[in-house]
Design a protein around this motif. Structure first.
Motif, PDB file in Angstrom:
ATOM      1  N   ILE A 216       0.851  -1.194   0.000  1.00  0.00           N
ATOM      2  CA  ILE A 216       0.000   0.000   0.000  1.00  0.00           C
ATOM      3  C   ILE A 216       0.886   1.244   0.000  1.00  0.00           C
ATOM      4  O   ILE A 216       1.832   1.339   0.778  1.00  0.00           O
ATOM      5  CB  ILE A 216      -0.928   0.017   1.235  1.00  0.00           C
ATOM      6  CG1 ILE A 216      -1.940  -1.128   1.148  1.00  0.00           C
ATOM      7  CG2 ILE A 216      -1.655   1.353   1.350  1.00  0.00           C
ATOM      8  CD1 ILE A 216      -2.874  -1.201   2.336  1.00  0.00           C
ATOM      9  N   GLU A 217       0.568   2.168  -0.841  1.00  0.00           N
ATOM     10  CA  GLU A 217       1.333   3.417  -0.890  1.00  0.00           C
ATOM     11  C   GLU A 217       0.962   4.290   0.310  1.00  0.00           C
ATOM     12  O   GLU A 217      -0.196   4.683   0.477  1.00  0.00           O
ATOM     13  CB  GLU A 217       1.043   4.169  -2.186  1.00  0.00           C
ATOM     14  CG  GLU A 217       1.830   5.476  -2.301  1.00  0.00           C
ATOM     15  CD  GLU A 217       1.458   6.275  -3.531  1.00  0.00           C
ATOM     16  OE1 GLU A 217       2.035   7.350  -3.730  1.00  0.00           O
ATOM     17  OE2 GLU A 217       0.571   5.815  -4.288  1.00  0.00           O
ATOM     18  N   ILE A 218       1.939   4.558   1.148  1.00  0.00           N
ATOM     19  CA  ILE A 218       1.733   5.453   2.288  1.00  0.00           C
ATOM     20  C   ILE A 218       2.226   6.826   1.866  1.00  0.00           C
ATOM     21  O   ILE A 218       3.426   7.047   1.695  1.00  0.00           O
ATOM     22  CB  ILE A 218       2.489   4.948   3.535  1.00  0.00           C
ATOM     23  CG1 ILE A 218       1.995   3.547   3.901  1.00  0.00           C
ATOM     24  CG2 ILE A 218       2.301   5.907   4.703  1.00  0.00           C
ATOM     25  CD1 ILE A 218       2.772   2.896   5.017  1.00  0.00           C
ATOM     26  N   ARG A 219       1.308   7.748   1.694  1.00  0.00           N
ATOM     27  CA  ARG A 219       1.637   9.024   1.053  1.00  0.00           C
ATOM     28  C   ARG A 219       2.427   9.962   1.946  1.00  0.00           C
ATOM     29  O   ARG A 219       3.156  10.818   1.465  1.00  0.00           O
ATOM     30  CB  ARG A 219       0.339   9.708   0.602  1.00  0.00           C
ATOM     31  CG  ARG A 219      -0.396   8.929  -0.481  1.00  0.00           C
ATOM     32  CD  ARG A 219      -1.635   9.667  -0.954  1.00  0.00           C
ATOM     33  NE  ARG A 219      -2.321   8.954  -2.024  1.00  0.00           N
ATOM     34  CZ  ARG A 219      -3.439   9.371  -2.585  1.00  0.00           C
ATOM     35  NH1 ARG A 219      -3.993  10.513  -2.186  1.00  0.00           N
ATOM     36  NH2 ARG A 219      -4.003   8.662  -3.546  1.00  0.00           N
ATOM     37  N   SER A 220       2.269   9.841   3.247  1.00  0.00           N
ATOM     38  CA  SER A 220       2.970  10.773   4.129  1.00  0.00           C
ATOM     39  C   SER A 220       3.504  10.044   5.354  1.00  0.00           C
ATOM     40  O   SER A 220       3.003   8.980   5.733  1.00  0.00           O
ATOM     41  CB  SER A 220       2.027  11.904   4.585  1.00  0.00           C
ATOM     42  OG  SER A 220       0.966  11.377   5.359  1.00  0.00           O
ATOM     43  N   ASN A 221       4.546  10.629   5.915  1.00  0.00           N
ATOM     44  CA  ASN A 221       5.104  10.159   7.182  1.00  0.00           C
ATOM     45  C   ASN A 221       5.533   8.697   7.130  1.00  0.00           C
ATOM     46  O   ASN A 221       5.331   7.948   8.078  1.00  0.00           O
ATOM     47  CB  ASN A 221       4.089  10.370   8.308  1.00  0.00           C
ATOM     48  CG  ASN A 221       4.777  10.614   9.640  1.00  0.00           C
ATOM     49  OD1 ASN A 221       5.986  10.808   9.690  1.00  0.00           O
ATOM     50  ND2 ASN A 221       4.009  10.587  10.701  1.00  0.00           N
TER      51      ASN A 221
END
Length: 718
Positions: free
Chosen positions: A371-376
């Motif tokens: 899953i692409e974790i967009r931030s942090n």
């Protein structure tokens, strides 16, 4: 007034009303009349239709209305630009900005704010530089946007603060509010307070709300409550962030009664069904009452729980080891209802996996990659490093740490803590020194890990050096955990007198953790008088905690003082204090197997007992002598042989035996225990590791013991 002018004025008034009320249906009807030429065309009216659609969230319709505008002016562009900014379509916003023939101050401020909202500091500063080069006048809103864009860069925030004062923008409430907010978020509460109290009469409701939030972020509960009371007295407007911060204040003060009263107030005022408020309530009950049933009730009362609320529930479950499976179940439900987990979701569920099984942690790790974790992303990697360390897989923890594209203080803290838990003090100290060399600032937590590493490896001189360094070099006042580490350090080294002197010199009571550390050291070194003193101090603080009773009873039992043992056990019965039952567990083929002492319920218990009997024979031939003192039973109650049998059936030995029987030769095994490992088991597993030719790791409540070739990673210093 003629009919045409009356019609135009009425049309415009109705259109403005539609914009204000976001009445899309009526607005579309007016637009149809406008397009049919029933009302004369004008840029003014066209701009209002763009504004209507943008405020109603109909970006495509707003763009279409913009294209139909015959003579678009800068206002037309700005309205559409703001619509793109609200939906964080930054590339489209920039493209539109570049098409504006003569952008004005509003155009620049809108795009700077858009960059700020998506965290693009560099682009925001570049646009500001372009403004300055073209000699555009700036205003307070320009500075507010830049401060927001520089949210994590304290040096830049201070420079912008100086610029605001130099340019006279420090009288803008919006500028001060941004400074207040981001000083607080970067850990500088005193600076935030100074900004707030120097604002004087220009303080608005946002200022007051932001200051309450700042106090809440820093766990300054009393100050937050006092400021909230002043807001109520002044009849200022309260938003959901303020109310949530008040809940945080009660949580930080561990004031459950006050929190309950405030919950009642929220119900009366109708705020209790707000997701943001619900998150604060769940956090309050999870941390102050520990009863997740209250948290579940709050959660179920929210009509439309958002992702933050789900994350708070997962966090509440993950804070207690016994609710770890519920945390994982909540994470699964979050996915089932259609939410995509974010960085916070993963951090919380990874924390829960630390208490469950290594295989579950690896599955979640795989999901974070998928899953692409967009931030942090860095916070997720930090949680994974901590998880692998807590699951006994220090090699994977270090491998992940080395592959991380960037490190922060938490990254270093997690890795140093991992080395400390595994008793690898030299690596922990080396990593800490590297941290200082690379100018990554340590925190209070860093020093807890470093001091713990020194305590577990007997590095007294180094521990004392780092304890002094805290205040002398970094200005940190030692807190309870730091003193507890020093008490542990001195106690393990047998310097009980020095440990006692340190306690007497402390500016506050060492608390149950400090007295518990001293009590354990007294047991190790056989100091009965000091043990009694430490136990009594512990009991005064936590009379219902079984730990001091059990530890003191064990010290008496080891010394053969059975009357004193009986007295303590009777005292526990009279006070209704129950000893926490000890158990061990091991995961084999993704299934967890739990064992308790004298366990007869496991399907393979006969094979396990037979294996341990044969192993005991081999161990004795190799020089193992059972330490029957750990049976903690009077000599006249059972014989020596029965004591040996009881030792053989301790939960950690049963789990180790099952692991050896159920896994392939050469495969390392990991056993978890909810209490401290027994002294005889520690000695026995050293022999088992040599005879079986296996690497056996046991994680108890205090540290990891890695047994290999007849030795333990702790060097028998535990």
């Amino acid at each position: 007034m003629n009919q045409n002018s009356w019609t135009l004025q009425t049309f415009l008034q109705v259109l403005k009303t539609c914009v204000g009320r976001r009445d899309l249906v009526t607005g579309k009807s007016l637009h149809a009349l406008y397009l049919k030429n029933l009302v004369p065309f004008s840029a003014y009216l066209s701009n209002h239709f763009i504004l209507l659609y943008s405020k109603c969230g109909c970006l495509s319709a707003a763009h279409h209305a913009f294209n139909q505008t015959q003579h678009a002016n800068v206002f037309s562009f700005n309205v559409l630009l703001a619509a793109y900014a609200r939906q964080l379509r930054i590339a489209s916003a920039r493209q539109l900005f570049d098409q504006i023939p003569q952008p004005d101050l509003v155009s620049y401020n809108t795009l700077i704010s858009a960059y700020a909202d998506c965290g693009d500091t560099e682009s925001a500063l570049s646009l500001f530089k372009d403004m300055r080069e073209k000699r555009f006048d700036t205003d307070g809103f320009t500075l507010s946007g830049l401060i927001t864009a520089s949210s994590n860069n304290l040096c830049l925030i201070k420079q912008l603060h100086c610029l605001a004062i130099y340019c006279g923008f420090d009288h803008y409430a919006s500028v001060n509010n941004s400074l207040l907010t981001y000083y607080s978020r970067n850990g500088f509460l005193d600076e935030a307070k100074r900004v707030f109290y120097e604002m004087g009469e220009i303080k608005d409701e946002v200022s007051w709300n932001s200051m309450v939030v700042a106090y809440g972020q820093h766990r300054e509960g009393l100050e937050a409550l006092q400021l909230f009371q002043e807001m109520v007295r002044l009849q200022l407007g309260l938003d959901m962030y303020t109310l949530a911060s008040v809940l945080t204040a009660f949580t930080s003060l561990e004031d459950l009664v006050g929190g309950l009263q405030f919950h009642a107030h929220l119900i009366k005022s109708g705020f209790h069904q707000n997701s943001h408020i619900g998150s604060g309530l769940i956090d309050l009950y999870a941390k102050c009452s520990g009863d997740m049933r209250d948290c579940t009730k709050v959660f179920e009362e929210i009509p439309q729980p958002d992702l933050v609320l789900w994350n708070t529930m997962i966090s509440g479950y993950s804070q207690k080891e016994e609710y770890s499976e519920q945390a994982l179940g909540c994470f699964k439900k979050l996915n089932q209802v259609g939410y995509h987990p974010d960085d916070c979701s993963f951090v919380c569920v990874i924390s829960a996996c630390s208490n469950l099984s290594p295989s579950l942690g690896k599955q979640i790790h795989a999901l974070t990659i998928k899953i692409e974790i967009r931030s942090n992303r860095i916070s997720v990697n930090n949680a994974l490093v901590a998880m692998y360390s807590k699951c006994g897989n220090l090699e994977d923890a270090r491998r992940l740490f080395d592959r991380m594209p960037e490190h922060n203080t938490v990254s270093l803290n997690s890795m140093i803590a991992g080395y400390a838990q595994h008793g690898i003090g030299m690596q922990a100290v080396r990593l800490f020194e590297w941290m200082l060399e690379t100018n990554i600032p340590p925190t209070n937590i860093t020093f807890v890990s470093v001091l713990s590493a020194c305590a577990h490896t007997g590095k007294v001189a180094e521990g004392q050096k780092y304890f002094s360094m805290m205040k002398d070099m970094f200005g940190f006042e030692p807190e309870g955990e730091h003193y507890s580490c020093m008490i542990d350090l001195l106690g393990r080294a047998g310097k009980l007198t020095d440990a006692e002197r340190l306690i007497e010199a402390m500016p506050f009571n060492p608390g149950s953790i400090g007295w518990g550390s001293l009590l354990r050291a007294c047991r190790t070194h056989g100091n009965m008088d000091l043990a009694v003193k430490a136990a009594n101090q512990f009991l005064q603080l936590e009379p219902s905690n079984a730990v001091p009773y059990v530890m003191l009873a064990n010290i008496y039992a080891t010394s053969g003082k059975w009357e004193e043992v009986a007295t303590i056990r009777r005292l526990m019965r009279d006070r209704g204090v129950q000893k926490k039952p000890g158990f061990s567990w091991i995961e084999v083929k993704k299934q967890r197997h739990v064992f308790v002492a004298e366990d007869g319920s496991h399907p393979m218990i006969k094979e396990i007992h037979n294996f341990l009997e044969e192993m005991s024979r081999k161990m004795k031939q190799a020089g193992y002598v059972p330490d029957v003192r750990w049976a903690l039973v009077k000599d006249d109650e059972i014989g020596h042989g029965e004591k040996e049998k009881r030792l053989v059936h301790h939960s950690e030995k049963l789990a180790v035996a099952f692991g050896l029987l159920s896994t392939s030769y050469g495969e390392p095994i990991l056993v978890m225990k909810n209490l401290r490992i027994c002294g005889d088991c520690h000695n026995a597993i050293k022999f088992i590791s040599a005879i079986a030719g296996r690497e056996i790791t046991v994680r108890d409540t205090y540290r990891f013991h890695c047994f290999k070739d007849g030795r333990c990673s702790c060097g028998d210093y535990w």
